[in-house]
Design a protein around this motif. Structure first.
Motif, PDB file in Angstrom:
ATOM      1  N   PRO A  34       0.825  -1.219   0.000  1.00 13.66           N
ATOM      2  CA  PRO A  34       0.000   0.000   0.000  1.00 13.66           C
ATOM      3  C   PRO A  34       0.856   1.264   0.000  1.00 13.66           C
ATOM      4  O   PRO A  34       1.965   1.281   0.549  1.00 13.66           O
ATOM      5  N   ALA A  35       0.347   2.305  -0.609  1.00 17.02           N
ATOM      6  CA  ALA A  35       1.066   3.578  -0.652  1.00 17.02           C
ATOM      7  C   ALA A  35       1.310   4.108   0.749  1.00 17.02           C
ATOM      8  O   ALA A  35       2.321   4.775   1.009  1.00 17.02           O
ATOM      9  N   MET A  36       0.416   3.823   1.683  1.00 16.23           N
ATOM     10  CA  MET A  36       0.555   4.291   3.062  1.00 16.23           C
ATOM     11  C   MET A  36       1.745   3.620   3.751  1.00 16.23           C
ATOM     12  O   MET A  36       2.259   4.124   4.762  1.00 16.23           O
ATOM     13  N   LEU A  37       2.205   2.504   3.177  1.00 12.99           N
ATOM     14  CA  LEU A  37       3.365   1.795   3.723  1.00 12.99           C
ATOM     15  C   LEU A  37       4.599   1.955   2.838  1.00 12.99           C
ATOM     16  O   LEU A  37       5.569   1.217   2.976  1.00 12.99           O
ATOM     17  N   GLY A  38       4.527   2.926   1.911  1.00  6.97           N
ATOM     18  CA  GLY A  38       5.688   3.205   1.075  1.00  6.97           C
ATOM     19  C   GLY A  38       5.619   2.665  -0.331  1.00  6.97           C
ATOM     20  O   GLY A  38       6.558   2.850  -1.112  1.00  6.97           O
ATOM     21  N   SER A  51     -11.736   5.000   9.617  1.00  2.91           N
ATOM     22  CA  SER A  51     -10.947   6.187   9.294  1.00  2.91           C
ATOM     23  C   SER A  51      -9.577   5.801   8.729  1.00  2.91           C
ATOM     24  O   SER A  51      -9.085   6.430   7.786  1.00  2.91           O
ATOM     25  N   LYS A  52      -8.947   4.762   9.279  1.00  2.15           N
ATOM     26  CA  LYS A  52      -7.660   4.297   8.750  1.00  2.15           C
ATOM     27  C   LYS A  52      -7.832   3.703   7.352  1.00  2.15           C
ATOM     28  O   LYS A  52      -6.976   3.875   6.468  1.00  2.15           O
ATOM     29  N   PHE A  53      -8.930   2.991   7.163  1.00  2.00           N
ATOM     30  CA  PHE A  53      -9.250   2.437   5.848  1.00  2.00           C
ATOM     31  C   PHE A  53      -9.371   3.564   4.828  1.00  2.00           C
ATOM     32  O   PHE A  53      -8.814   3.491   3.722  1.00  2.00           O
ATOM     33  N   GLN A  54     -10.057   4.628   5.210  1.00  2.00           N
ATOM     34  CA  GLN A  54     -10.220   5.774   4.323  1.00  2.00           C
ATOM     35  C   GLN A  54      -8.873   6.452   4.034  1.00  2.00           C
ATOM     36  O   GLN A  54      -8.609   6.853   2.897  1.00  2.00           O
ATOM     37  N   GLN A  55      -8.056   6.600   5.059  1.00  2.66           N
ATOM     38  CA  GLN A  55      -6.742   7.213   4.867  1.00  2.66           C
ATOM     39  C   GLN A  55      -5.898   6.407   3.883  1.00  2.66           C
ATOM     40  O   GLN A  55      -5.236   6.966   3.005  1.00  2.66           O
ATOM     41  N   ALA A  56      -5.944   5.090   4.040  1.00  2.14           N
ATOM     42  CA  ALA A  56      -5.164   4.217   3.159  1.00  2.14           C
ATOM     43  C   ALA A  56      -5.653   4.312   1.722  1.00  2.14           C
ATOM     44  O   ALA A  56      -4.850   4.365   0.780  1.00  2.14           O
ATOM     45  N   LEU A  57      -6.962   4.354   1.523  1.00  2.00           N
ATOM     46  CA  LEU A  57      -7.503   4.480   0.171  1.00  2.00           C
ATOM     47  C   LEU A  57      -7.148   5.836  -0.435  1.00  2.00           C
ATOM     48  O   LEU A  57      -6.876   5.939  -1.636  1.00  2.00           O
ATOM     49  N   GLY A  61      -4.969   7.151  -4.074  1.00  2.00           N
ATOM     50  CA  GLY A  61      -5.594   7.974  -5.098  1.00  2.00           C
ATOM     51  C   GLY A  61      -7.037   7.618  -5.360  1.00  2.00           C
ATOM     52  O   GLY A  61      -7.608   7.997  -6.383  1.00  2.00           O
ATOM     53  N   THR A  62      -7.655   6.892  -4.423  1.00  2.00           N
ATOM     54  CA  THR A  62      -9.035   6.418  -4.594  1.00  2.00           C
ATOM     55  C   THR A  62      -9.850   6.669  -3.325  1.00  2.00           C
ATOM     56  O   THR A  62     -10.544   5.779  -2.836  1.00  2.00           O
ATOM     57  N   GLY A  63      -9.739   7.867  -2.779  1.00  2.00           N
ATOM     58  CA  GLY A  63     -10.403   8.166  -1.519  1.00  2.00           C
ATOM     59  C   GLY A  63     -11.913   7.995  -1.569  1.00  2.00           C
ATOM     60  O   GLY A  63     -12.556   8.295  -2.574  1.00  2.00           O
ATOM     61  N   ILE A  64     -12.483   7.501  -0.473  1.00  2.00           N
ATOM     62  CA  ILE A  64     -13.926   7.290  -0.346  1.00  2.00           C
ATOM     63  C   ILE A  64     -14.411   8.004   0.912  1.00  2.00           C
ATOM     64  O   ILE A  64     -13.779   7.927   1.965  1.00  2.00           O
TER      65      ILE A  64
END
Length: 448
Positions: free
Chosen positions: A39-43, A350-356, A360-363
């Motif tokens: 995931p982008a949130m993990l680099g 909220s973490k799920f949303q941050q990760a998405l 580049g696919t925020g919900i």
């Protein structure tokens, strides 16, 4: 999508060699599953680096219509023709007798409450899971907003909770067709008829949605629409109130025009209470040009949602809201989703949303519970409300102001913008890929 492109053309062009819909979904999902990375949130690299299609969209006919309204030098609808033309066409397309344009959806609701003679001392039942405008309109007429519970599966008004909310002061009910999904109008209108209540449909997000083949907004006494820029039929701001009742139409028409009688004008004085809610000729011109391609865009969006939902079937933890049995068409201003954190190793919403978002696919996370908004207590403690409603009634109100199923809806709900469904199937696949990627690494993401 090209205006001349048909629905069949779209399906053929976006599946491999015209393959069957289910086969395309199967192949695409397998391809997605094989390409998952960090995931982008993990680099890792984000799934998507470009924005989704822009909305609203303007084309040459929009410019032509707007300039025509400008050059006519009749910018107000008084004595002008464009707004009358839109009112007529919108009513015809909905299948109702009357439509009157107003400045926005909030004031469409305000006008509807006025037309049904709702005012101080009355009570109105509404959904606690919707945009604040529905509540603001009720407060604007100094009625008491009483909240139904929500159905956890559909995220819409729970018709079974209506009866227990009704008192001898209940005057109307406002079902909200959230995101283009239609509330259970069979059950709601049955209860309303039993108790002699007016039904105001908040169809501000439900243009062309249908209940048993009849379009939303035409099933109750009055229907309300919004044409704000984000809506699927936009003109920047703007709204409409529709009805089949000529007396209600006369009141609505007068109310938006300072109380002028529709036929008599002011020759015999102002015969109605009024406000100034007139839609402008510019807005009506844009709406007419937008209508020329509206059905085509709706079909395109709905095909992409269908594809997205099929891809989601094998992704536990994110699921579309259920559709009421009588809802024969959803038009997806927003796609209502439900998040189950247990299927994501306990990862918070909220973490799920941050990760998405990093992908580049925020919900979006849905609406807050209206029955718990802090300002509601301030309003009901105001001098005006204290003068109208007894202490006993207001104390009882707070004792019963609980919507347990709606609390769950607001904790689990997700909103997916219609913009995600305006482009290609690859856009839809990227959202599913991002969800799958987050799910695969959910345990790691929870610790970030």
């Amino acid at each position: 999508m090209n205006r001349k492109q048909t629905r069949r053309d779209f399906v053929q062009q976006t599946t491999a060699a015209g393959a069957a819909f289910s086969t395309a979904a199967f192949v695409s999902q397998n391809a997605i599953g094989k390409s998952l990375g960090k995931p982008a949130m993990l680099g890792g690299q984000p799934v998507r680096t470009k924005p989704f299609p822009q909305w609203p969209i303007h084309k040459k006919n929009d410019e032509e219509g707007f300039l025509d309204a400008l050059k006519r030098d009749q910018w107000c609808r008084l004595g002008a023709k464009i707004s009358d033309q839109f009112d007529k066409e919108w009513a015809e397309r909905l299948g109702c007798q009357y439509s009157v344009g107003v400045v926005n959806g909030t004031n469409a609701l305000y006008a509807a409450l006025y037309a049904l003679d709702v005012g101080p001392g009355d009570e109105v039942i509404l959904s606690p899971y919707t945009f604040i405008a529905t509540l603001n309109a009720v407060i604007q007429v100094y009625a008491l907003p009483v909240f139904s519970d929500s159905d956890r599966d559909t995220q819409l008004m729970d018709a079974d909770s209506l009866e227990e909310r009704i008192t001898d002061r209940t005057r109307a009910v406002i079902p909200v067709h959230l995101g283009g999904s239609v509330a259970n109008m069979d059950a709601i209108t049955k209860v309303a008829k039993k108790h002699n209540l007016g039904v105001i449909e908040d169809a501000c997000q439900a243009h062309y949605a249908e209940w048993r083949g009849k379009r939303a907004g035409t099933l109750g006494d009055v229907g309300c629409f919004s044409f704000q820029a984000s809506k699927i039929l936009p003109c920047g701001e703007g709204g409409s109130v529709v009805t089949d009742d000529e007396n209600l139409f006369n009141k609505l028409h007068a109310f938006q025009n300072n109380g002028r009688d529709r036929k008599d004008g002011t020759r015999n004085g102002y015969q109605w209470q009024g406000s100034n809610l007139r839609i402008t000729e510019y807005q009506s011109a844009l709406l007419l040009s937008q209508l020329s391609r509206f059905e085509e865009i709706c079909e395109h969006r709905e095909e992409n949602v269908k594809y997205f939902d099929q891809l989601l079937e094998d992704v536990p933890g994110v699921s579309p809201s259920k559709t009421e049995d009588g809802c024969t068409r959803r038009t997806y201003y927003i796609h209502l989703l439900r998040y189950d954190k247990d299927k994501f190793a306990g990862l918070s919403r909220s973490k799920f949303q941050q990760a998405l978002s990093k992908e580049g696919t925020g919900i979006g996370g849905g609406y807050r519970p209206l029955n718990k908004e802090p300002f509601l207590k301030t309003i009901l403690n105001s001098r005006g409300y204290q003068a109208i409603y007894s202490k006993k009634r207001l104390d009882e109100y707070w004792e019963k102001n609980h919507c347990p199923q709606n609390d769950l809806v607001t904790q689990e709900g997700l909103f997916m913008s219609q913009r995600y469904f305006l482009g290609s199937r690859s856009d839809v696949e990227q959202v599913v890929e991002a969800i799958m990627k987050v799910q695969k690494h959910a345990e790691e993401l929870a610790s970030v």
